[in-house]
Design a protein around this motif. Sequence first.
Motif, PDB file in Angstrom:
ATOM      1  N   ASN A   2       0.800  -1.224   0.000  1.00 46.06           N
ATOM      2  CA  ASN A   2       0.000   0.000   0.000  1.00 46.06           C
ATOM      3  C   ASN A   2       0.832   1.273   0.000  1.00 46.06           C
ATOM      4  O   ASN A   2       0.284   2.363   0.185  1.00 46.06           O
ATOM      5  CB  ASN A   2      -0.931  -0.004   1.226  1.00 46.06           C
ATOM      6  N   ASN A   3       2.179   1.164  -0.181  1.00 49.11           N
ATOM      7  CA  ASN A   3       2.931   2.407  -0.276  1.00 49.11           C
ATOM      8  C   ASN A   3       2.694   3.057  -1.642  1.00 49.11           C
ATOM      9  O   ASN A   3       2.247   2.404  -2.587  1.00 49.11           O
ATOM     10  CB  ASN A   3       4.416   2.199   0.034  1.00 49.11           C
ATOM     11  N   GLU A   4       2.994   4.317  -1.739  1.00 47.40           N
ATOM     12  CA  GLU A   4       2.621   5.087  -2.932  1.00 47.40           C
ATOM     13  C   GLU A   4       3.300   4.556  -4.193  1.00 47.40           C
ATOM     14  O   GLU A   4       2.684   4.503  -5.261  1.00 47.40           O
ATOM     15  CB  GLU A   4       2.949   6.563  -2.726  1.00 47.40           C
ATOM     16  N   ALA A   5       4.571   4.184  -4.081  1.00 41.64           N
ATOM     17  CA  ALA A   5       5.300   3.700  -5.257  1.00 41.64           C
ATOM     18  C   ALA A   5       4.676   2.411  -5.794  1.00 41.64           C
ATOM     19  O   ALA A   5       4.479   2.256  -7.009  1.00 41.64           O
ATOM     20  CB  ALA A   5       6.769   3.470  -4.904  1.00 41.64           C
ATOM     21  N   ASN A   6       4.346   1.485  -4.899  1.00 42.28           N
ATOM     22  CA  ASN A   6       3.754   0.222  -5.342  1.00 42.28           C
ATOM     23  C   ASN A   6       2.330   0.400  -5.849  1.00 42.28           C
ATOM     24  O   ASN A   6       1.914  -0.265  -6.799  1.00 42.28           O
ATOM     25  CB  ASN A   6       3.797  -0.802  -4.205  1.00 42.28           C
ATOM     26  N   LYS A   7       1.571   1.300  -5.230  1.00 39.73           N
ATOM     27  CA  LYS A   7       0.217   1.559  -5.718  1.00 39.73           C
ATOM     28  C   LYS A   7       0.260   2.125  -7.135  1.00 39.73           C
ATOM     29  O   LYS A   7      -0.597   1.812  -7.973  1.00 39.73           O
ATOM     30  CB  LYS A   7      -0.520   2.503  -4.766  1.00 39.73           C
ATOM     31  N   LYS A   8       1.242   2.966  -7.411  1.00 43.36           N
ATOM     32  CA  LYS A   8       1.400   3.518  -8.759  1.00 43.36           C
ATOM     33  C   LYS A   8       1.706   2.410  -9.761  1.00 43.36           C
ATOM     34  O   LYS A   8       1.155   2.395 -10.871  1.00 43.36           O
ATOM     35  CB  LYS A   8       2.520   4.562  -8.762  1.00 43.36           C
ATOM     36  N   THR A   9       2.562   1.457  -9.361  1.00 46.75           N
ATOM     37  CA  THR A   9       2.900   0.349 -10.251  1.00 46.75           C
ATOM     38  C   THR A   9       1.692  -0.546 -10.492  1.00 46.75           C
ATOM     39  O   THR A   9       1.475  -1.025 -11.615  1.00 46.75           O
ATOM     40  CB  THR A   9       4.063  -0.470  -9.669  1.00 46.75           C
ATOM     41  N   PHE A  10       0.893  -0.797  -9.460  1.00 45.10           N
ATOM     42  CA  PHE A  10      -0.348  -1.565  -9.654  1.00 45.10           C
ATOM     43  C   PHE A  10      -1.238  -0.897 -10.698  1.00 45.10           C
ATOM     44  O   PHE A  10      -1.796  -1.572 -11.578  1.00 45.10           O
ATOM     45  CB  PHE A  10      -1.105  -1.693  -8.331  1.00 45.10           C
ATOM     46  N   ARG A  11      -1.368   0.434 -10.621  1.00 45.04           N
ATOM     47  CA  ARG A  11      -2.216   1.153 -11.586  1.00 45.04           C
ATOM     48  C   ARG A  11      -1.648   1.043 -12.999  1.00 45.04           C
ATOM     49  O   ARG A  11      -2.401   0.880 -13.975  1.00 45.04           O
ATOM     50  CB  ARG A  11      -2.348   2.624 -11.170  1.00 45.04           C
ATOM     51  N   MET A  12      -0.326   1.143 -13.125  1.00 45.56           N
ATOM     52  CA  MET A  12       0.306   1.045 -14.443  1.00 45.56           C
ATOM     53  C   MET A  12       0.050  -0.318 -15.085  1.00 45.56           C
ATOM     54  O   MET A  12      -0.327  -0.404 -16.262  1.00 45.56           O
ATOM     55  CB  MET A  12       1.819   1.284 -14.302  1.00 45.56           C
ATOM     56  N   ILE A  13       0.229  -1.379 -14.299  1.00 41.44           N
ATOM     57  CA  ILE A  13       0.049  -2.722 -14.860  1.00 41.44           C
ATOM     58  C   ILE A  13      -1.407  -2.984 -15.194  1.00 41.44           C
ATOM     59  O   ILE A  13      -1.718  -3.622 -16.210  1.00 41.44           O
ATOM     60  CB  ILE A  13       0.608  -3.773 -13.890  1.00 41.44           C
ATOM     61  N   LYS A  14      -2.306  -2.484 -14.386  1.00 41.03           N
ATOM     62  CA  LYS A  14      -3.731  -2.624 -14.705  1.00 41.03           C
ATOM     63  C   LYS A  14      -4.046  -1.960 -16.038  1.00 41.03           C
ATOM     64  O   LYS A  14      -4.777  -2.519 -16.873  1.00 41.03           O
ATOM     65  CB  LYS A  14      -4.574  -2.008 -13.593  1.00 41.03           C
ATOM     66  N   ALA A  15      -3.469  -0.775 -16.281  1.00 40.27           N
ATOM     67  CA  ALA A  15      -3.686  -0.081 -17.536  1.00 40.27           C
ATOM     68  C   ALA A  15      -3.055  -0.833 -18.710  1.00 40.27           C
ATOM     69  O   ALA A  15      -3.665  -0.987 -19.775  1.00 40.27           O
ATOM     70  CB  ALA A  15      -3.112   1.332 -17.453  1.00 40.27           C
ATOM     71  N   PHE A  16      -1.833  -1.339 -18.525  1.00 48.02           N
ATOM     72  CA  PHE A  16      -1.172  -2.101 -19.584  1.00 48.02           C
ATOM     73  C   PHE A  16      -1.963  -3.346 -19.952  1.00 48.02           C
ATOM     74  O   PHE A  16      -2.112  -3.684 -21.134  1.00 48.02           O
ATOM     75  CB  PHE A  16       0.241  -2.500 -19.151  1.00 48.02           C
ATOM     76  N   SER A  17      -2.465  -4.064 -18.948  1.00 48.42           N
ATOM     77  CA  SER A  17      -3.189  -5.311 -19.204  1.00 48.42           C
ATOM     78  C   SER A  17      -4.500  -5.053 -19.936  1.00 48.42           C
ATOM     79  O   SER A  17      -5.027  -5.947 -20.602  1.00 48.42           O
ATOM     80  CB  SER A  17      -3.454  -6.058 -17.898  1.00 48.42           C
ATOM     81  N   SER A  18      -5.022  -3.834 -19.809  1.00 45.30           N
ATOM     82  CA  SER A  18      -6.280  -3.466 -20.488  1.00 45.30           C
ATOM     83  C   SER A  18      -6.021  -2.895 -21.867  1.00 45.30           C
ATOM     84  O   SER A  18      -6.967  -2.517 -22.582  1.00 45.30           O
ATOM     85  CB  SER A  18      -7.059  -2.449 -19.642  1.00 45.30           C
ATOM     86  N   GLY A  19      -4.731  -2.795 -22.234  1.00 40.23           N
ATOM     87  CA  GLY A  19      -4.405  -2.267 -23.568  1.00 40.23           C
ATOM     88  C   GLY A  19      -4.305  -0.770 -23.633  1.00 40.23           C
ATOM     89  O   GLY A  19      -4.277  -0.191 -24.724  1.00 40.23           O
ATOM     90  N   ASN A  20      -4.256  -0.094 -22.471  1.00 34.75           N
ATOM     91  CA  ASN A  20      -4.165   1.366 -22.463  1.00 34.75           C
ATOM     92  C   ASN A  20      -2.711   1.841 -22.465  1.00 34.75           C
ATOM     93  O   ASN A  20      -1.824   1.133 -22.058  1.00 34.75           O
ATOM     94  CB  ASN A  20      -4.883   1.925 -21.231  1.00 34.75           C
TER      95      ASN A  20
END
Length: 381
Positions: A363-381
């Motif tokens: 739940n730290n900010e750096a890891n939360k940012k990475t979670f958001r990035m991978i979610k976007a990549f997996s969706s094709g964004n």
Amino acid sequence: MNKNPCCFFLDVSGGGNRSAAFTMNVLTKLDTLTQGKFFSQCGLITGASGGMIGAAYFRELYLEKEYGQISSLQQKQYIDNICKDLLNPVFSSLVARDMIGPISQFEYSGNSYIRDRGYSFEQKLNANTKGLLNKRLADYSLAEHKAVIPSMIFNTAITRDGRKMFIATHPVRFMMQAKSNSSNLSNYDIDGLDFQSFFANQDSKNLSFLTTLRMNATFPFVLPNVEMPANPEFDVMDGGFRDNFGHETCLRFISYFKDWLQQNTSKVIIVELRDRPNEDWSRPYEVNSIMGLITKPMFLLQNNWFNLQDYYEKDQVNYMLSAYGPNLVKTTFSYEAVSNATSASLSFHLTAIEKKGIANSLNNEANKKTFRMIKAFSSGN
């Protein structure tokens, strides 16, 4: 030409149970966030020690779910299983068997082996994971071939000369030497050995998967080096000695298949799971005694070994990013110890404070940012 979605490459670091638990937690959360897309788009897993144990366990659970054996990966018991102690049985065996007890043997696939603390480690890991990893390398061959699950390349370090030994379900002779243009580069020696090819006559495809995991996690003194049936004989130790974060193996794989990846995938995403922060200047090697000053030259390299790998591998990644182009991206998840805690130990015993650190790290900010990035990549964004 329509390209497939992005392809993920997962690099996981060593670090004993801490890395195994951190890897399981991150992959479980990624599975939820991406609705299962992350692992279905993951092409390769590399790394060392505990991180590979956690990744292997999650991969087995994912395979069970794909085959309808379990309904969900979001079960607390799976995280609890990988957090269970592996250290006590190892040291109990060290005293009871390796030091004072009589030598005993067990049979596997028609051959006899000594029951040492390596055997105890495998048996405890098997019990902790409810027997799910009690397979042979060959048992994963078809699922990897059909891309039901990502391939895993395990590496161990050959103590004789520092070369890697690559272990996979299929031969990976192309990994034995970095891809090069022979017309512009003079010949140089290979720095790797393909286990499947080299030991084909010793039934290499039927190597126990538990033994594979142990060979990749053979940390000095904690577990005995594994002697290989070769002439001349050699032994292997923890893959983290050579490639603790998996980058060297991963980048060599990407380099070899660069043209295919550029033609058939929209992006290649390297996902790094680290058992320590990127910049750990807060815990330098310091001495405050005469004996410390005398021994500093001997222990300085040992203390900074992972930092030296970090510096080297960052250069490698930068070179690959430049060579591949903008469609290669690297992201990082990092474990961080709780505030004011000492650096987590490299062992197969997970303390309460380390469990707390893993939960906080997600739940730290750096890891939360990475979670958001991978979610976007997996969706094709």
